[in-house]
Write a protein that holds these residues in place. Structure first.
Motif, PDB file in Angstrom:
ATOM      1  N   LEU A 201       0.826  -1.204   0.000  1.00  0.00           N
ATOM      2  CA  LEU A 201       0.000   0.000   0.000  1.00  0.00           C
ATOM      3  C   LEU A 201       0.864   1.260   0.000  1.00  0.00           C
ATOM      4  CD1 LEU A 201      -2.739  -1.035   2.604  1.00  0.00           C
ATOM      5  CD2 LEU A 201      -3.050  -0.801   0.129  1.00  0.00           C
ATOM      6  N   ALA A 202       1.873   1.275   0.835  1.00  0.00           N
ATOM      7  CA  ALA A 202       2.713   2.472   0.956  1.00  0.00           C
ATOM      8  C   ALA A 202       3.557   2.700  -0.295  1.00  0.00           C
ATOM      9  CB  ALA A 202       3.611   2.359   2.184  1.00  0.00           C
ATOM     10  N   VAL A 203       4.170   1.634  -0.809  1.00  0.00           N
ATOM     11  CA  VAL A 203       5.065   1.785  -1.950  1.00  0.00           C
ATOM     12  C   VAL A 203       4.286   2.199  -3.199  1.00  0.00           C
ATOM     13  CG1 VAL A 203       6.596   0.531  -3.525  1.00  0.00           C
ATOM     14  CG2 VAL A 203       6.824   0.231  -1.050  1.00  0.00           C
ATOM     15  N   GLN A 204       3.138   1.561  -3.455  1.00  0.00           N
ATOM     16  CA  GLN A 204       2.366   1.941  -4.632  1.00  0.00           C
ATOM     17  C   GLN A 204       1.801   3.357  -4.499  1.00  0.00           C
ATOM     18  OE1 GLN A 204       2.189   0.633  -7.561  1.00  0.00           O
ATOM     19  NE2 GLN A 204       0.792   2.225  -8.318  1.00  0.00           N
ATOM     20  N   THR A 205       1.472   3.747  -3.283  1.00  0.00           N
ATOM     21  CA  THR A 205       1.006   5.121  -3.057  1.00  0.00           C
ATOM     22  C   THR A 205       2.119   6.116  -3.384  1.00  0.00           C
ATOM     23  OG1 THR A 205      -0.589   4.420  -1.394  1.00  0.00           O
ATOM     24  CG2 THR A 205       0.125   6.720  -1.317  1.00  0.00           C
ATOM     25  N   LEU A 206       3.311   5.812  -2.952  1.00  0.00           N
ATOM     26  CA  LEU A 206       4.455   6.675  -3.276  1.00  0.00           C
ATOM     27  C   LEU A 206       4.686   6.738  -4.785  1.00  0.00           C
ATOM     28  CD1 LEU A 206       7.061   8.263  -2.566  1.00  0.00           C
ATOM     29  CD2 LEU A 206       8.220   6.053  -2.474  1.00  0.00           C
ATOM     30  N   TYR A 207       4.682   5.585  -5.426  1.00  0.00           N
ATOM     31  CA  TYR A 207       4.932   5.533  -6.861  1.00  0.00           C
ATOM     32  C   TYR A 207       3.873   6.313  -7.632  1.00  0.00           C
ATOM     33  CZ  TYR A 207       5.874   3.582 -11.484  1.00  0.00           C
ATOM     34  OH  TYR A 207       6.159   3.442 -12.811  1.00  0.00           O
ATOM     35  N   GLY A 208       2.620   6.092  -7.280  1.00  0.00           N
ATOM     36  CA  GLY A 208       1.543   6.800  -7.966  1.00  0.00           C
ATOM     37  C   GLY A 208       1.597   8.295  -7.732  1.00  0.00           C
ATOM     38  N   SER A 209       1.897   8.698  -6.521  1.00  0.00           N
ATOM     39  CA  SER A 209       1.958  10.123  -6.197  1.00  0.00           C
ATOM     40  C   SER A 209       3.121  10.794  -6.923  1.00  0.00           C
ATOM     41  CB  SER A 209       2.113  10.303  -4.685  1.00  0.00           C
ATOM     42  OG  SER A 209       1.019   9.718  -3.996  1.00  0.00           O
ATOM     43  N   ALA A 210       4.267  10.123  -6.973  1.00  0.00           N
ATOM     44  CA  ALA A 210       5.418  10.679  -7.685  1.00  0.00           C
ATOM     45  C   ALA A 210       5.132  10.791  -9.179  1.00  0.00           C
ATOM     46  CB  ALA A 210       6.655   9.804  -7.448  1.00  0.00           C
ATOM     47  N   THR A 211       4.429   9.819  -9.715  1.00  0.00           N
ATOM     48  CA  THR A 211       4.080   9.865 -11.131  1.00  0.00           C
ATOM     49  C   THR A 211       3.146  11.032 -11.422  1.00  0.00           C
ATOM     50  OG1 THR A 211       4.326   7.456 -11.276  1.00  0.00           O
ATOM     51  CG2 THR A 211       3.133   8.530 -13.059  1.00  0.00           C
ATOM     52  N   MET A 212       2.199  11.289 -10.527  1.00  0.00           N
ATOM     53  CA  MET A 212       1.312  12.446 -10.696  1.00  0.00           C
ATOM     54  C   MET A 212       2.112  13.746 -10.685  1.00  0.00           C
ATOM     55  SD  MET A 212      -1.970  11.467  -8.319  1.00  0.00           S
ATOM     56  CE  MET A 212      -2.897  12.945  -8.751  1.00  0.00           C
ATOM     57  N   LEU A 213       3.028  13.864  -9.754  1.00  0.00           N
ATOM     58  CA  LEU A 213       3.842  15.078  -9.669  1.00  0.00           C
ATOM     59  C   LEU A 213       4.644  15.292 -10.951  1.00  0.00           C
ATOM     60  CD1 LEU A 213       5.138  14.764  -6.017  1.00  0.00           C
ATOM     61  CD2 LEU A 213       3.888  16.735  -6.923  1.00  0.00           C
ATOM     62  N   ARG A 214       5.213  14.219 -11.470  1.00  0.00           N
ATOM     63  CA  ARG A 214       6.053  14.344 -12.662  1.00  0.00           C
ATOM     64  C   ARG A 214       5.223  14.583 -13.923  1.00  0.00           C
ATOM     65  NH1 ARG A 214       8.791   9.009 -14.732  1.00  0.00           N
ATOM     66  NH2 ARG A 214       6.608   8.747 -15.343  1.00  0.00           N
ATOM     67  N   ASP A 215       4.141  13.834 -14.088  1.00  0.00           N
ATOM     68  CA  ASP A 215       3.430  13.831 -15.365  1.00  0.00           C
ATOM     69  C   ASP A 215       2.355  14.904 -15.477  1.00  0.00           C
ATOM     70  OD1 ASP A 215       5.052  11.711 -15.921  1.00  0.00           O
ATOM     71  OD2 ASP A 215       3.478  10.188 -15.877  1.00  0.00           O
TER      72      ASP A 215
END
Length: 268
Positions: A201-215
């Motif tokens: 849950l934590a890792v995918q949340t981080l990955y998804g949030s970072a992707t939103m910030l970048r994209d």
């Protein structure tokens, strides 16, 4: 980018960049590794097929030298390899806090020096490399350094006076992120989640949030507000973080990182 590249001080970051270049299609014959310990040399030769030499020999045979040496060891390594260096070479330093002017005083005139603050996501070709030119660099040197580093992530040019700040943000930044994720996982376990589930849950949340910030290119404040309903669960959590001055703690931590980089420069 032509010529031989020597890697001296092949720790995590040095090996990361070497591996990235080979993954990107550069032949192993382009690279020389300088080592002090024979067993480390044997390991790298077996893993990558590179030529392994003593540090001074590696520097003598290279057109570009990448120094991955720890800051506190850099002066000794420069003293060792300087007699083998010559005008026209490019020296790329990955050492935190050590200025290009310091390095230039320890190598022959005509050696161009570039200072870089990399970070560990380069392991997956997602690194952030902040690059600064020394006084002897021209555009060709910078382009060569960018090509070298670009195999493992993004490269930006910055004024050298900003290098210690970049160290605090991107150089040490992965550790802050891992620290926060570690805390989120531990909290999830405390709240009753099995650790593997809390981790997912934590890792995918981080990955998804970072992707939103970048994209998306949206300011993080706006993204945070989109998650935060008035009087809701997220608002309650964020208020607690504000009450405990978490943002202020981050500011103080990053100032401490910058200050330590400055201390390393002063002690070099």
């Amino acid at each position: 980018m032509a010529g031989k590249t020597a890697f001296i001080g092949v720790g995590v970051m040095g090996e990361t960049i070497l591996a990235g270049l080979i993954r990107a299609g550069r032949p192993a014959s382009d690279f020389i590794v300088g080592v002090r310990r024979p067993e480390r040399g044997a390991e790298l030769a077996e893993k990558y097929g590179v030529t392994v030499l003593a540090n001074r020999e590696a520097a003598a045979q290279a057109d570009t030298v990448v120094l991955g040496t720890k800051p506190q060891d850099l002066a000794a390594v420069l003293q060792e390899i300087a007699p083998a260096m010559r005008a026209g070479q490019l020296l790329v330093s990955l050492a935190a806090g050590i200025t290009t002017s310091f390095i230039e005083t320890h190598v022959p005139g005509g050696v161009a020096v570039v200072r870089v603050m990399p970070n560990t996501p380069a392991l997956l070709d997602q690194g952030m490399h902040a690059l600064s030119a020394g006084s002897r660099c021209d555009e060709a040197h910078l382009v060569e350094a960018e090509a070298l580093l670009g195999a493992t992530g993004k490269v930006v040019r910055i004024a050298e006076k900003l290098q210690n700040a970049a160290t605090a943000v991107s150089g040490s930044g992965p550790a802050y992120i891992f620290y926060v994720v570690e805390a989120m996982i531990d909290a999830g376990v405390m709240l009753g989640l099995p650790r593997p589930l809390a981790t997912e849950l934590a890792v995918q949340t981080l990955y998804g949030s970072a992707t939103m910030l970048r994209d998306l290119g949206t300011h993080p404040t706006i993204l945070r507000e989109q998650v935060t309903s008035p009087g809701g669960t997220t608002a309650a959590a964020l208020r607690y973080l504000e009450d405990h001055k978490v943002k202020a703690a981050f500011l103080s931590a990053m100032e401490a990182c910058r200050d330590r980089a400055q201390e390393l420069a002063a002690g070099s």
